[in-house]
Design a protein around this motif. Structure first.
Motif, short mmCIF file in Angstrom:
data_model
loop_
_atom_site.label_atom_id
_atom_site.label_comp_id
_atom_site.label_asym_id
_atom_site.label_seq_id
_atom_site.Cartn_x
_atom_site.Cartn_y
_atom_site.Cartn_z
N LEU A 3 -30.27 51.21 60.36
CA LEU A 3 -31.59 50.83 60.88
C LEU A 3 -32.67 51.08 59.83
N ARG A 4 -32.53 52.16 59.09
CA ARG A 4 -33.53 52.48 58.06
C ARG A 4 -33.60 51.37 57.02
N VAL A 5 -32.45 50.86 56.61
CA VAL A 5 -32.43 49.82 55.59
C VAL A 5 -32.95 48.50 56.15
N LEU A 6 -32.62 48.22 57.41
CA LEU A 6 -33.17 47.01 58.04
C LEU A 6 -34.69 47.08 58.11
N ASN A 7 -35.21 48.26 58.37
CA ASN A 7 -36.67 48.43 58.40
C ASN A 7 -37.26 48.19 57.01
N TYR A 8 -36.56 48.64 55.97
CA TYR A 8 -37.00 48.38 54.59
C TYR A 8 -37.03 46.87 54.32
N LEU A 26 -43.95 54.25 52.04
CA LEU A 26 -44.09 55.59 51.44
C LEU A 26 -42.83 56.03 50.70
N ILE A 27 -42.21 55.08 49.98
CA ILE A 27 -41.10 55.41 49.10
C ILE A 27 -41.37 54.77 47.74
N SER A 28 -40.59 55.12 46.75
CA SER A 28 -40.81 54.59 45.40
C SER A 28 -40.30 53.15 45.33
N GLN A 29 -40.91 52.36 44.45
CA GLN A 29 -40.50 50.97 44.29
C GLN A 29 -39.05 50.85 43.79
N PRO A 30 -38.63 51.66 42.79
CA PRO A 30 -37.22 51.57 42.35
C PRO A 30 -36.23 51.90 43.47
N ALA A 31 -36.57 52.89 44.30
CA ALA A 31 -35.66 53.26 45.40
C ALA A 31 -35.56 52.12 46.41
N SER A 33 -36.10 48.87 45.79
CA SER A 33 -35.36 47.77 45.15
C SER A 33 -33.85 48.03 45.20
N ARG A 34 -33.48 49.29 44.99
CA ARG A 34 -32.05 49.63 45.02
C ARG A 34 -31.47 49.44 46.42
N ILE A 36 -32.48 47.35 48.75
CA ILE A 36 -32.36 45.92 49.05
C ILE A 36 -31.17 45.33 48.29
N ALA A 37 -30.99 45.75 47.04
CA ALA A 37 -29.86 45.26 46.25
C ALA A 37 -28.53 45.68 46.88
N GLU A 38 -28.47 46.90 47.39
CA GLU A 38 -27.25 47.37 48.04
C GLU A 38 -26.99 46.62 49.35
N LEU A 39 -28.07 46.29 50.06
CA LEU A 39 -27.92 45.52 51.29
C LEU A 39 -27.38 44.12 50.98
#
Length: 292
Positions: A3-8, A26-31, A33-34, A36-39
């Motif tokens: 659910l956390r990743v879907l929210n992202y 409220l998270i870093s842009q690289p985190a 991006s990673r 979304i890439a993993e999803l």
């Protein structure tokens, strides 16, 4: 898919930009991006295409966005209902078309709100196919269905009211001089049809041999929008009685059909589903209003 990743993913889709979405979450842009890439790697599809500085959804991305929003809504609703199950609270969600029967439903809803002010009510408008999809994926508790549609997979409660079809027209239209409208009266006239009635071929059957002599110029799913076309003398409108303001100064009037065409109104919900306390209360009060 957590659910956390879907929210992202939803945040990125809404913002169209990874940096703005990261700031919102409220998270870093690289985190971000990673994640979304993993999803994308997990699903085996590309969710975004990069156009200049803007992220656009791919067809797979559009599909996931629709599903993700419903999953997140269902998760939030379930959490609210579980955490507040000790008293009548939480959310009650009803999908419905425009219908005379909604007055009874709203009377029950209003009584619940007055007695239990922490309850939140969500009313969604749509035809049968929309309501069926919402019921199946669990994002609504009940649907109000108009007409003879298949309900094998659902429990249902038939309301005493019945919706009556007729023609909405300008008050100065020649047909306004008639007490009722027959199929022969509509020859050569331009009509707006209800989307649900169109899918069910309702008026094709009622018009019979006159069907091909009527000019169906389009369809509507919200009665109010179609009413505006009637007021502009652009078309007559096949609609249900009591939905439009036909008072003296409205400029429009309604005439029933002959032969009369009525449809049942049913409140439906999924078989075998444990209803939340507020949904159980709604059903109990609705039954009492019918059988008292």
């Amino acid at each position: 898919m957590e659910l956390r990743v879907l929210n992202y993913f939803v945040a990125v889709a809404q913002e169209g930009n990874m940096t703005r979405a990261a700031r919102k979450l409220l998270i870093s842009q690289p985190a971000l991006s990673r994640q979304i890439a993993e999803l994308e790697a997990e699903l085996g599809v590309k969710l975004f295409s990069r156009k200049s500085r803007h992220l656009a959804l791919t067809p797979a991305g559009h599909y996931l966005l629709e599903q993700a929003q419903e999953i997140l809504d269902l998760s939030a609703k379930t959490k609210r209902n579980l955490t507040k199950a000790s008293f009548v609270s939480g959310d009650l969600t009803i999908a419905a078309g425009e219908s005379l029967g909604m007055q009874r439903v709203m009377n029950v809803v209003s009584a619940i709100i007055k007695e239990h002010p922490s309850v939140k009510i969500h009313l969604l408008s749509g035809d049968y196919s929309y309501a069926e999809r919402k019921l199946d994926n669990g994002t609504v508790d009940f649907a109000v269905i108009i007409g003879n549609v298949p309900l094998a997979n659902y429990a249902s409660l038939t309301l005493p009211e019945r919706d009556t079809w007729g023609i909405l027209m300008p008050a100065n239209d020649p047909l306004a001089q008639k007490a009722v409208i027959k199929p022969v009266d509509l020859q050569g006239r331009s009509l707006l049809n209800s989307q649900q009635a169109q899918k069910m071929h309702l008026f094709q059957n009622w018009l019979g041999n006159y069907y091909d002599s009527v000019n169906f110029i389009g369809s509507y799913n919200l009665n109010f929008n179609g009413t505006l076309m009637v007021k502009n003398h652009a078309a007559l409108m096949l609609t249900l009685d009591k939905l439009a303001d036909t008072s003296k100064d409205s400029g429009i009037t309604f005439r029933k059909l002959q032969p009369e065409l009525q449809q049942a109104i049913r409140v439906v919900w999924k078989h075998g589903v444990n209803l939340s306390p507020v949904a159980e209360l709604f059903l109990k009060l609705l039954q009492e209003s019918i059988f008292k």
